[in-house]
Write an enzyme that holds these catalytic residues in place. Structure first.
Site, PDB file in Angstrom:
ATOM      1  N   HIS A   1       0.806  -1.234   0.000  1.00  6.79           N
ATOM      2  CA  HIS A   1       0.000   0.000   0.000  1.00  6.79           C
ATOM      3  C   HIS A   1       0.831   1.273   0.000  1.00  6.79           C
ATOM      4  O   HIS A   1       0.292   2.365  -0.183  1.00  6.79           O
ATOM      5  CB  HIS A   1      -0.938   0.036   1.218  1.00  6.79           C
ATOM      6  CG  HIS A   1      -0.227   0.375   2.501  1.00  6.79           C
ATOM      7  ND1 HIS A   1       0.449  -0.557   3.237  1.00  6.79           N
ATOM      8  CD2 HIS A   1      -0.074   1.557   3.152  1.00  6.79           C
ATOM      9  CE1 HIS A   1       0.984   0.021   4.298  1.00  6.79           C
ATOM     10  NE2 HIS A   1       0.695   1.306   4.275  1.00  6.79           N
TER      11      HIS A   1
HETATM   12  C1  UD1 Z   1      -1.893   6.057   5.219  1.00  7.31           C
HETATM   13  C2  UD1 Z   1      -0.573   6.586   5.785  1.00  7.31           C
HETATM   14  C3  UD1 Z   1       0.454   5.482   5.783  1.00  7.31           C
HETATM   15  C4  UD1 Z   1      -0.048   4.242   6.474  1.00  7.31           C
HETATM   16  C5  UD1 Z   1      -1.386   3.819   5.884  1.00  7.31           C
HETATM   17  C6  UD1 Z   1      -1.953   2.679   6.678  1.00  7.31           C
HETATM   18  C7  UD1 Z   1      -0.161   8.972   5.323  1.00  7.31           C
HETATM   19  C8  UD1 Z   1       0.612   9.928   4.501  1.00  7.31           C
HETATM   20  N1  UD1 Z   1      -0.058   7.679   4.964  1.00  7.31           N
HETATM   21  O1  UD1 Z   1      -1.645   5.731   3.858  1.00  7.31           O
HETATM   22  O2  UD1 Z   1       1.617   5.927   6.473  1.00  7.31           O
HETATM   23  O3  UD1 Z   1       0.883   3.203   6.308  1.00  7.31           O
HETATM   24  O4  UD1 Z   1      -2.297   4.924   5.947  1.00  7.31           O
HETATM   25  O5  UD1 Z   1      -2.877   1.941   5.963  1.00  7.31           O
HETATM   26  O6  UD1 Z   1      -0.839   9.361   6.232  1.00  7.31           O
HETATM   27  N2  UD1 Z   1      -8.959   5.061   0.698  1.00  7.31           N
HETATM   28  C9  UD1 Z   1     -10.224   4.525   0.602  1.00  7.31           C
HETATM   29  N3  UD1 Z   1     -10.892   4.239   1.771  1.00  7.31           N
HETATM   30  C10 UD1 Z   1     -10.375   4.484   3.001  1.00  7.31           C
HETATM   31  C11 UD1 Z   1      -9.079   5.034   3.079  1.00  7.31           C
HETATM   32  C12 UD1 Z   1      -8.379   5.315   1.918  1.00  7.31           C
HETATM   33  O7  UD1 Z   1     -10.743   4.294  -0.477  1.00  7.31           O
HETATM   34  O8  UD1 Z   1     -11.034   4.202   4.019  1.00  7.31           O
HETATM   35  C13 UD1 Z   1      -8.217   5.310  -0.568  1.00  7.31           C
HETATM   36  C14 UD1 Z   1      -8.488   6.704  -1.151  1.00  7.31           C
HETATM   37  O9  UD1 Z   1      -8.462   6.582  -2.543  1.00  7.31           O
HETATM   38  C15 UD1 Z   1      -7.261   7.485  -0.673  1.00  7.31           C
HETATM   39  C16 UD1 Z   1      -6.172   6.419  -0.699  1.00  7.31           C
HETATM   40  O10 UD1 Z   1      -6.804   5.219  -0.293  1.00  7.31           O
HETATM   41  O11 UD1 Z   1      -6.968   8.568  -1.508  1.00  7.31           O
HETATM   42  C17 UD1 Z   1      -5.013   6.723   0.231  1.00  7.31           C
HETATM   43  O12 UD1 Z   1      -5.470   6.939   1.573  1.00  7.31           O
HETATM   44  P1  UD1 Z   1      -4.610   7.843   2.588  1.00  7.31           P
HETATM   45  O13 UD1 Z   1      -5.225   7.795   3.909  1.00  7.31           O
HETATM   46  O14 UD1 Z   1      -4.351   9.175   1.992  1.00  7.31           O
HETATM   47  O15 UD1 Z   1      -3.206   7.123   2.615  1.00  7.31           O
HETATM   48  P2  UD1 Z   1      -2.835   5.598   2.840  1.00  7.31           P
HETATM   49  O16 UD1 Z   1      -2.214   5.088   1.592  1.00  7.31           O
HETATM   50  O17 UD1 Z   1      -3.974   4.856   3.398  1.00  7.31           O
HETATM   51  N1  UDP Z   2      -3.919  -5.045   8.967  1.00  5.95           N
HETATM   52  C1  UDP Z   2      -5.195  -5.576   9.118  1.00  5.95           C
HETATM   53  N2  UDP Z   2      -5.895  -5.927   8.003  1.00  5.95           N
HETATM   54  C2  UDP Z   2      -5.399  -5.792   6.739  1.00  5.95           C
HETATM   55  C3  UDP Z   2      -4.092  -5.242   6.595  1.00  5.95           C
HETATM   56  C4  UDP Z   2      -3.385  -4.864   7.723  1.00  5.95           C
HETATM   57  O1  UDP Z   2      -5.661  -5.729  10.249  1.00  5.95           O
HETATM   58  O2  UDP Z   2      -6.098  -6.137   5.785  1.00  5.95           O
HETATM   59  C5  UDP Z   2      -3.161  -4.647  10.152  1.00  5.95           C
HETATM   60  C6  UDP Z   2      -1.802  -5.278  10.292  1.00  5.95           C
HETATM   61  O3  UDP Z   2      -1.870  -6.553  10.883  1.00  5.95           O
HETATM   62  C7  UDP Z   2      -1.064  -4.267  11.145  1.00  5.95           C
HETATM   63  C8  UDP Z   2      -1.634  -2.961  10.644  1.00  5.95           C
HETATM   64  O4  UDP Z   2      -2.893  -3.268  10.060  1.00  5.95           O
HETATM   65  O5  UDP Z   2      -1.390  -4.421  12.496  1.00  5.95           O
HETATM   66  C9  UDP Z   2      -0.707  -2.374   9.642  1.00  5.95           C
HETATM   67  O6  UDP Z   2      -1.336  -1.389   8.916  1.00  5.95           O
HETATM   68  P1  UDP Z   2      -0.849  -0.908   7.490  1.00  5.95           P
HETATM   69  O7  UDP Z   2      -0.098  -1.982   6.816  1.00  5.95           O
HETATM   70  O8  UDP Z   2      -2.044  -0.353   6.823  1.00  5.95           O
HETATM   71  O9  UDP Z   2       0.080   0.330   7.839  1.00  5.95           O
HETATM   72  P2  UDP Z   2       1.607   0.491   8.287  1.00  5.95           P
HETATM   73  O10 UDP Z   2       1.879  -0.400   9.447  1.00  5.95           O
HETATM   74  O11 UDP Z   2       2.448   0.193   7.097  1.00  5.95           O
HETATM   75  O12 UDP Z   2       1.689   1.941   8.619  1.00  5.95           O
END
Ligand code: UD1
Ligand code: UDP
Length: 366
Positions: free
Chosen positions: A204
């Site tokens: 992601h």
């Molecule tokens: C964010 C964090 C990242 C973290 C990740 C955990 C920042 C800069 N990044 O990244 O550090 O590892 O969360 O998962 O804060 N979207 C949906 N539904 C949702 C959420 C997101 O459709 O509920 C889609 C949207 O298109 C959005 C994209 O995902 O634009 C990215 O979401 P965003 O929260 O901006 O960043 P993450 O990639 O989730």
């Molecule tokens: N996780 C989850 N379901 C999923 C993917 C991740 O519960 O489908 C959990 C995972 O086990 C960990 C946390 O979410 O505890 C990590 O989140 P993510 O990978 O989104 O973000 P990061 O740790 O890279 O910031």
């Protein structure tokens, strides 16, 4: 004490589950959800599955560009802080919600505690690196998961109020092991897959998903692996995979993001984990599953140093080779504390630590 905790993204709900439980035993917590993650599978499922209290304030900011999202959160969090006048603001990790929470508090001179302080990838193209550096430099209490994190802060001139507490994600993992969901069959059974007969993949990170060529290299590797791959797909990656018309081969099983208890089961029953997630690198280690990290650097360097995690980047040949050949060593030392990090965080908020404990937590800063 009144503490405002700021969460917004999936890993923050998980981390907050450990700390909130302890905090609420003796203090008032106002839990603020920025709305950064909003789909049920990215947000509500964790509140339900981890017995996390419902947010006291839901800011519903949602997705957007970095500036728009962080700016909207800054304004909305400021409103909550002005209304609540807390003794502390608690932020987690390195997301845009972390930075907005820390900045809003700093401008109002409210003390900030940062859980997961001191991590660095030394790659400033990652939005997370910017968020974590700024949050650390604004914080008054820096709660570190590792000695490396403590040293990283020292190298940036931060040595006051830095404490080695361990990783709150280990507390949550231990809690999950003791709280299986009695109401439904495990995910291995529901998916009809074989224990230790599949690879678990997650992707992601913006560096792996924003660039279609980079993402397609990783997906090509998944399609070339001669083993079943179970891949819970983050919505960010799903969007790009639709855009590029990705066609998974029959051994690549794409599923929606899953809840935490299901994820713990999926990691613990995998033969190997392939991921760019920070959380998964550690959870794979704690559960004794080897990990290949789809990045060129990691903040969790200890997992690489002990030989259980290998950085493979996004090169398909390298990924496929490593899947076939990687075997971790027999030794598996404890990493990131003893599973009682949340207790230490709460003790430190209260300033109630005895001098012996204070010396113990602070020893790596000397
Ligand atoms: C964010 C964090 C990242 C973290 C990740 C955990 C920042 C800069 N990044 O990244 O550090 O590892 O969360 O998962 O804060 N979207 C949906 N539904 C949702 C959420 C997101 O459709 O509920 C889609 C949207 O298109 C959005 C994209 O995902 O634009 C990215 O979401 P965003 O929260 O901006 O960043 P993450 O990639 O989730
Ligand atoms: N996780 C989850 N379901 C999923 C993917 C991740 O519960 O489908 C959990 C995972 O086990 C960990 C946390 O979410 O505890 C990590 O989140 P993510 O990978 O989104 O973000 P990061 O740790 O890279 O910031």
């Amino acid at each position: 004490m009144k503490v405002v905790s700021i969460v917004g993204a999936r890993p923050q709900f998980i981390k907050a589950a450990a700390v909130s439980r302890k905090l609420r035993q003796h203090h008032e917590e106002i839990l603020v959800h920025t709305g950064q993650h909003y789909d049920y599978e990215m947000s509500g499922i964790f509140f339900d599955g981890l017995e996390l209290p419902k947010p006291n304030a839901s800011l519903e900011i949602g997705s957007g560009s970095h500036g728009a999202q962080t700016g909207a959160m800054l304004k909305a969090v400021e409103g909550v802080l002005l209304a609540e006048c807390p003794d502390y603001v608690l932020v987690y990790g390195d997301t845009n919600s972390t930075l907005a929470g820390a900045l809003a508090a700093a401008k109002l001179s409210i003390p900030i505690a940062h859980v997961e302080a001191g991590l660095r990838s030394f790659n400033r193209r990652m939005p997370e690196e910017i968020n974590r550096m700024l949050a650390d430099h604004l914080s008054n209490l820096l709660l570190c998961p590792s000695d490396t994190a403590v040293s990283n802060l020292a190298n940036e001139g931060i040595s006051q109020n830095v404490h080695l507490v361990g990783d709150v994600m280990l507390d949550v993992l231990n809690w999950a092991k003791q709280h299986p969901d009695p109401n439904r069959a495990g995910i291995i059974e529901r998916l009809g897959i074989r224990k230790h007969g599949y690879l678990l993949a997650t992707v992601h990170r913006s560096e792996n998903t924003d660039d279609l060529e980079q993402l397609s290299r990783i997906l090509r590797a998944f399609n070339s692996i001669g083993e079943q791959v179970v891949f819970p797909v983050h919505p960010r990656s799903r969007k790009m995979m639709v855009e590029m018309g990705f066609q998974p081969k029959s051994h690549v099983c794409l599923i929606d993001p899953v809840g935490y208890l299901d994820m713990v089961e999926l990691i613990g029953s995998a033969r190997l984990v392939l991921t760019d997630s920070g959380g998964l690198q550690k959870e794979a280690y704690w559960l004794g599953i080897p990990c290949l990290t789809l990045r060129n650097e990691t903040e969790w360097v200890e997992t690489v140093e002990v030989g259980w995690n290998v950085l493979v980047g996004s090169n398909p040949d390298k990924i496929v080779d490593a899947v076939g050949s990687f075997s971790p060593p027999a030794s598996h030392p404890a990493l990131y504390g003893d599973g009682a990090a949340a207790d230490k965080c709460v003790d430190l908020f209260e300033g109630r630590l005895g001098s012996a404990k204070k010396a113990e937590y602070a020893k790596s800063t000397q």
